[in-house]
Design an enzyme around this catalytic site. Structure first.
Site, PDB file in Angstrom:
ATOM      1  CB  SER A  46      -8.148   3.857   2.250  1.00 34.39           C
ATOM      2  OG  SER A  46      -7.314   3.295   3.244  1.00 34.39           O
TER       3      SER A  46
ATOM      4  CE  LYS B 262      -3.934   2.117   2.405  1.00 37.67           C
ATOM      5  NZ  LYS B 262      -4.848   2.060   3.559  1.00 37.67           N
TER       6      LYS B 262
ATOM      7  CB  SER C 199      -8.482   1.267   5.392  1.00 39.92           C
ATOM      8  OG  SER C 199      -9.103   2.520   5.248  1.00 39.92           O
TER       9      SER C 199
END
Lengths: 95, 462
Positions: B141, B66, B165
Site C-alpha cells: 500500500s 505516507k 506494504s
C-alpha cells in the site's frame, strides 16, 4: 462453505455497515471466494499447539496511573468532531 | 544522501525536491504538499548553520510521508474518504524523531485507503503510477512513498508494512524498503491497520541510507508499549554475519512465480556467494499457509481497529443520517472504500461465534507453527532469501476486479509479518521489459542491521 445473501446482511449488521442491496451480490461472491481460500487451513494439523496472538517477548507493561500532559488541546480534539457545541460532541437524537 | 551544511543549503535541497515533485506530478505520488512550511523550516536550518549552531543528522533532508502517519503539519487522510480532512492534533513519534534531526517533510504520500491493498489503486484520490512504467501499478500500500524515492524526488520516504506494504512497492519500483522487526519503531500516531503486525519502516536507495533513517526512528517509546529497547545501534561496517550462510527458500520459486523473478532471485544468490556467503536451498512447506493465516488474523484486527470510525468523534459523518444508529451505519457505508468493507466483513466473520475456533483460533495456532519453522531455519542460517512478490509490477486495473487475486500478491511477503521478523526488500535487477524485481532478506527478530549489512556486502561487489 458458501456465503449467502443473508450471511452478508448479518455480517453487515454486526459490522454496523448499512450495505445497499446492490452491494450484496458482489460481496457474496468476493467473501465466498475469500472464505474458501482461508478454509485451506483445515488441512493443517494444529492439535496441541498454543495460539500466538502477538509476537513480541513482553507480557504486561505496567506504569503508574498518573495524569500527564497530552500534546493535543481540548479545543483541537473537539474541532475534529463533525458537530460540537458547548464543549460537547453533538449527535442526532438517540430515541 | 545529501545533508545541509556550510556548502549545501537546506533551502536548495528542499526546493529541488519540490521542483521534482511538480515535474513528476502525473505519477501522483502525493496526496498533499507541505511546500510553504517545508521551505520555512529549511530557511531556519540554514540560519542555524550560518550562526554555527549544531544541526541534526538529517539537517535539511526532504522526505515523503505516507499519509497514514499523523503530523500537526497539514491534514492526514490515510487516502480514505472517511478521514478526508483530518487536521491531526498530534504528531507520530517516528515523524517527531526525524524532525528533531532536521529532516523536512515535503508532502504526504499516496497509499491504498487505510493501507488495504497491494497496488495503491484503492486510494480515494486515485492510483500512483509505477516509476518504471506508467501503465503499471506502483505496488502498495505504500505506493506513493516508493515511487517518490524511485523517481529521486526525495532521498527517503516513510511507509508502513503490515503484510508487504513497504517491500512490495519497493520491489516494483527498484528501491530498498525495510519492514523492521515488529516493535522496532513506535506505532504511536500512525493510523492502525492490523496491530499485531503493523510495522513502520522506510524506503531509500542504499543500505546505508536505510540504516541512517531507521537508526533515528527506531527505539523504545513509552507511548507504544510494544516497542523494543534501543537495539538499532551498530555501524553496518562493524557487523559480521555469524554463520555466513543464507537459506534460499525454494518453495517460493515454483509454479506461480514469474520466470524472470526466479532468475533474478537465483542471480542474487550468486552475488551473495561472490560476497562470501554460502547459499543453500531450503524448504518450508508451512509457507503455503502463510497467506491464509494472514487473511484471517489481519481482517479480524482491521475490523476491530476500524470500529472506532463511527462518524461521531472525528472523520466523515453521513449527511443522510436521521438518528444515531444511522450516523454509525451510513457514515461507515459511505466513508469506507469497497476493500475496507470486505476486510471488516471478513474480520467479523472469522471472529463471530460459531466460526471463531475454526478460523481465528486455528490461524493463531498455525501462526505458532510458522514461527517455529522460521526458528528452526535460523539455527543454521543468518538470513533467508526469496522474492518479494511472485511477479513484477502488473498493469493498472488488472487485478482490481478480483480481490483474492490481489491478495495473492502478498503470498511471499506476509509470512515474515505474521512472525514479527525483519525483512528487507533489495533491488535485484530488471526484467527484459525493464521492470524492477526485488528480493527479500528475512532474519531473526532484531537482526535488521545484519540484513542491511548483507545487502551492503552485495552492493559492494556490484
Amino acid at each position: 462453505m458458501a456465503i449467502t445473501s443473508d450471511d452478508v446482511r448479518h455480517l453487515a449488521e454486526l459490522s454496523n455497515l448499512s450495505v445497499t442491496e446492490e452491494e450484496i451480490e458482489p460481496l457474496k461472491k468476493d467473501l465466498g471466494a475469500i472464505v474458501e481460500y482461508i478454509s485451506q487451513l483445515d488441512e493443517l494439523n494444529t492439535e496441541g499447539v498454543e495460539p500466538t496472538y502477538q509476537c513480541f517477548e513482553m507480557e504486561n507493561v505496567w506504569r503508574e496511573d498518573e495524569i500527564t500532559e497530552f500534546e493535543a488541546k481540548r479545543k483541537d480534539l473537539l474541532n475534529l468532531a463533525p458537530e460540537s457545541t458547548d464543549n460537547q460532541i453533538k449527535v442526532p437524537k438517540v430515541l | 544522501m545529501k545533508i545541509a551544511d556550510k556548502d549545501t543549503k537546506a533551502v536548495d535541497l528542499v526546493r529541488a525536491a519540490l521542483e521534482k515533485a511538480h515535474e513528476f506530478e502525473d505519477y501522483h505520488c502525493f496526496i498533499s504538499m507541505n511546500e510553504a512550511r517545508a521551505l520555512e523550516k529549511a530557511r531556519e536550518i540554514d540560519e542555524k548553520i550560518a550562526r554555527g549552531e549544531k544541526v541534526g543528522k538529517l539537517a535539511g533532508v526532504p522526505f515523503a510521508l505516507k499519509d497514514n502517519y499523523l503530523s500537526r503539519e497539514g491534514v492526514t487522510t490515510a487516502a480514505a474518504k472517511m478521514l478526508d480532512n483530518f487536521p491531526s492534533p498530534i504528531t507520530a513519534t517516528a515523524v517527531a524523531k526525524l524532525e528533531e534531526e532536521g529532516a523536512i517533510m515535503i508532502g504526504r504520500a499516496n497509499m491504498d485507503a487505510y493501507a488495504h491493498g497491494s497496488s495503491t489503486e484503492n486510494s480515494y484520490f486515485g492510483p500512483t503510477l509505477n516509476a518504471a512504467d506508467r501503465e503499471r501499478v506502483a505496488g502498495g500500500s505504500s505506493g506513493g512513498s516508493a515511487v517518490a524515492v524511485a523517481l529521486k524526488i526525495v532521498p527517503f520516504a516513510l511507509g508502513s508494512d503490515t503484510g508487504g506494504s513497504i517491500r512490495q512497492p519497493a520491489s516494483f519500483n527498484g528501491v530498498y524498503g525495510i519492514k523492521p522487526t515488529y516493535g522496532a519503531v513506535s506505532r504511536y500516531g500512525v493510523v492502525a491497520m492490523a496491530s499485531s503486525t503493523d510495522t513502520m519502516g522506510c524506503f531509500a536507495t542504499t543500505a546505508e541510507d536505510v540504516d541512517l533513517v531507521m537508526k533515528i526512528i527506531a527505539g523504545r517509546d513509552e507511548k507504544d508499549s510494544t516497542t523494543l529497547d534501543d537495539y538499532w545501534t551498530q555501524e553496518l561496517g562493524e557487523i559480521e554475519a555469524p554463520k555466513k550462510k543464507i537459506g534460499l527458500i525454494r518453495d517460493c520459486l515454483g509454479e506461480g512465480t514469474d520466470k524472470e523473478v526466479i532468475k533474478a532471485t537465483r542471480d542474487y544468490a550468486q552475488k551473495l556467494e561472490a560476497a562470501g556467503y554460502e547459499v543453500e536451498d531450503i524448504e518450508m512447506p508451512i509457507l503455503k499457509y502463510g497467506l491464509a493465516i494472514y487473511y484471517i488474523v489481519q481482517p479480524a484486527e482491521v475490523a476491530s481497529n476500524l470500529s472506532r470510525y463511527d462518524g461521531v468523534r472525528y472523520g466523515f459523518r453521513s449527511n443522510d443520517a436521521n438518528d444515531l444508529a444511522e450516523v454509525y451505519s451510513k457514515s461507515r457505508d459511505e466513508g469506507f472504500m469497497a476493500e475496507n468493507k470486505r476486510r471488516i466483513l471478513i474480520g467479523n466473520f472469522v471472529l463471530s461465534s460459531g466460526f471463531f475456533d475454526a478460523y481465528y483460533l486455528k490461524a493463531q495456532k498455525a501462526r505458532t507453527l510458522l514461527i517455529l519453522a522460521y526458528n528452526e531455519q535460523f539455527v543454521k542460517y543468518d538470513a533467508l532469501l526469496c522474492p518479494v512478490a511472485p511477479s513484477p509490477a502488473f498493469k493498472l486495473g488488472e487485478k482490481t476486479g478480483d480481490p483474492l487475486k490481489m491478495y495473492l500478491e502478498d503470498v511471499m511477503s506476509v509470512p515474515p509479518s505474521m512472525a514479527g521478523l525483519p525483512a528487507l526488500a533489495v533491488p535485484a535487477g530488471k526484467t527484459e521489459a525493464n521492470l524492477p524485481i526485488g528480493v527479500q532478506l528475512i532474519g531473526q527478530r532484531r537482526s535488521d542491521q545484519l540484513l542491511l549489512k548483507i545487502a551492503k556486502d552485495v552492493e559492494e561487489i556490484q
